[in-house]
Motif scaffolding. Structure first.
Motif, PDB file in Angstrom:
ATOM      1  N   THR A   8     -23.635   7.332 -13.429  1.00  0.00           N
ATOM      2  CA  THR A   8     -24.899   8.031 -13.674  1.00  0.00           C
ATOM      3  C   THR A   8     -24.612   9.523 -13.767  1.00  0.00           C
ATOM      4  O   THR A   8     -24.546  10.078 -14.851  1.00  0.00           O
ATOM      5  N   THR A   9     -24.396  10.166 -12.623  1.00  0.00           N
ATOM      6  CA  THR A   9     -24.137  11.612 -12.612  1.00  0.00           C
ATOM      7  C   THR A   9     -22.647  11.926 -12.507  1.00  0.00           C
ATOM      8  O   THR A   9     -22.239  13.070 -12.690  1.00  0.00           O
ATOM      9  N   GLY A  10     -21.845  10.925 -12.148  1.00  0.00           N
ATOM     10  CA  GLY A  10     -20.413  11.140 -11.979  1.00  0.00           C
ATOM     11  C   GLY A  10     -20.011  11.437 -10.550  1.00  0.00           C
ATOM     12  O   GLY A  10     -18.827  11.579 -10.251  1.00  0.00           O
ATOM     13  N   GLY A  11     -20.967  11.530  -9.633  1.00  0.00           N
ATOM     14  CA  GLY A  11     -20.684  11.901  -8.249  1.00  0.00           C
ATOM     15  C   GLY A  11     -19.693  10.984  -7.547  1.00  0.00           C
ATOM     16  O   GLY A  11     -18.785  11.451  -6.849  1.00  0.00           O
ATOM     17  N   SER A  12     -19.837   9.684  -7.697  1.00  0.00           N
ATOM     18  CA  SER A  12     -18.928   8.736  -7.038  1.00  0.00           C
ATOM     19  C   SER A  12     -17.507   8.877  -7.571  1.00  0.00           C
ATOM     20  O   SER A  12     -16.547   8.913  -6.799  1.00  0.00           O
ATOM     21  N   ALA A  13     -17.383   8.956  -8.885  1.00  0.00           N
ATOM     22  CA  ALA A  13     -16.046   9.095  -9.473  1.00  0.00           C
ATOM     23  C   ALA A  13     -15.410  10.417  -9.049  1.00  0.00           C
ATOM     24  O   ALA A  13     -14.198  10.476  -8.807  1.00  0.00           O
ATOM     25  N   LEU A  14     -16.207  11.459  -8.919  1.00  0.00           N
ATOM     26  CA  LEU A  14     -15.660  12.757  -8.506  1.00  0.00           C
ATOM     27  C   LEU A  14     -15.136  12.714  -7.067  1.00  0.00           C
ATOM     28  O   LEU A  14     -14.171  13.403  -6.742  1.00  0.00           O
ATOM     29  N   LYS A  15     -15.742  11.867  -6.207  1.00  0.00           N
ATOM     30  CA  LYS A  15     -15.209  11.676  -4.846  1.00  0.00           C
ATOM     31  C   LYS A  15     -13.817  11.059  -4.925  1.00  0.00           C
ATOM     32  O   LYS A  15     -12.905  11.457  -4.198  1.00  0.00           O
ATOM     33  N   ALA A  16     -13.644  10.072  -5.806  1.00  0.00           N
ATOM     34  CA  ALA A  16     -12.334   9.447  -5.985  1.00  0.00           C
ATOM     35  C   ALA A  16     -11.341  10.448  -6.560  1.00  0.00           C
ATOM     36  O   ALA A  16     -10.183  10.501  -6.132  1.00  0.00           O
ATOM     37  N   VAL A  17     -11.776  11.256  -7.521  1.00  0.00           N
ATOM     38  CA  VAL A  17     -10.926  12.292  -8.112  1.00  0.00           C
ATOM     39  C   VAL A  17     -10.412  13.229  -7.027  1.00  0.00           C
ATOM     40  O   VAL A  17      -9.218  13.545  -6.964  1.00  0.00           O
ATOM     41  N   GLU A  18     -11.311  13.654  -6.145  1.00  0.00           N
ATOM     42  CA  GLU A  18     -10.948  14.575  -5.063  1.00  0.00           C
ATOM     43  C   GLU A  18      -9.883  13.954  -4.152  1.00  0.00           C
ATOM     44  O   GLU A  18      -8.888  14.597  -3.813  1.00  0.00           O
TER      45      GLU A  18
END
Length: 187
Positions: free
Chosen positions: A132-142
């Motif tokens: 949706t906003t990318g927030g979950s994937a950005l947690k994994a990226v971090e």
């Protein structure tokens, strides 16, 4: 089966098993009148095979070492891609990122690596079932960046088209999707 036939068949499976209408609150906190729950597709034998095939085809030329993402959505995807990549003779290992490290045992944020194995200097794709906003994937990226991995791109099965493209662009990450929500909303 051709790529276009596989893509059309997978869209049918997603429409039947994983797409619905009705008010729902998304992980991002937003309200929506439609939803995708890809788990019934990812855990269906034909759905799993088609997702793995189409995802592998989308990634095979990116010279990747690992595929992974945030639990729970990325776990079946990463496992299926890893298995198919081995069968195809182009192995891509899998891992997943815990939403929060376990409070016992090894207390790992990144799971699936053998003792002594790291993501340091490895080329990685973050996969996600629905974005949706990318927030979950950005947690994994971090978490992957903290472990020294190089994020090559983020790939989602379904982009809800609600801000993820912009969020990933702002973060300097390439973003691709197999499907866009609009494909399921018409008709």
């Amino acid at each position: 089966m051709s790529k276009s036939a596989a893509r059309a068949r997978l869209a049918e499976i997603i429409r039947k098993r994983s797409f619905g209408r009705g008010e729902i609150t998304l992980a991002s906190g937003r309200k929506s009148d439609f939803y995708f729950n890809l788990k019934p597709t990812m855990l269906d034998p034909e759905g799993a095979a088609l997702l793995a095939e189409l995802t592998y085809e989308a990634l095979k030329d990116d010279n990747l070492d690992f595929v992974g993402g945030l639990e729970m959505g990325a776990v079946p995807l990463a496992g299926a891609i890893a298995q198919l990549s081995w069968i195809k003779g182009h192995p891509i290992a899998a891992f997943f990122v815990r939403k929060k490290p376990k409070e016992h045992g090894a207390r790992l944020a990144v799971e699936g690596l053998a003792k002594g194995e790291t993501l340091q200097g490895k080329r990685i794709v973050i996969v996600e079932d629905v974005t949706t906003t990318g927030g979950s994937a950005l947690k994994a990226v971090e978490a992957v960046r903290e472990a020294g991995g190089e994020i090559v791109l983020v790939l989602t099965m379904v982009d809800r088209e609600e801000g993820a493209t912009e969020a990933f662009a702002e973060a300097g990450l390439e973003f691709r999707s197999l499907y866009k929500a609009g494909e399921f909303l018409k008709g």
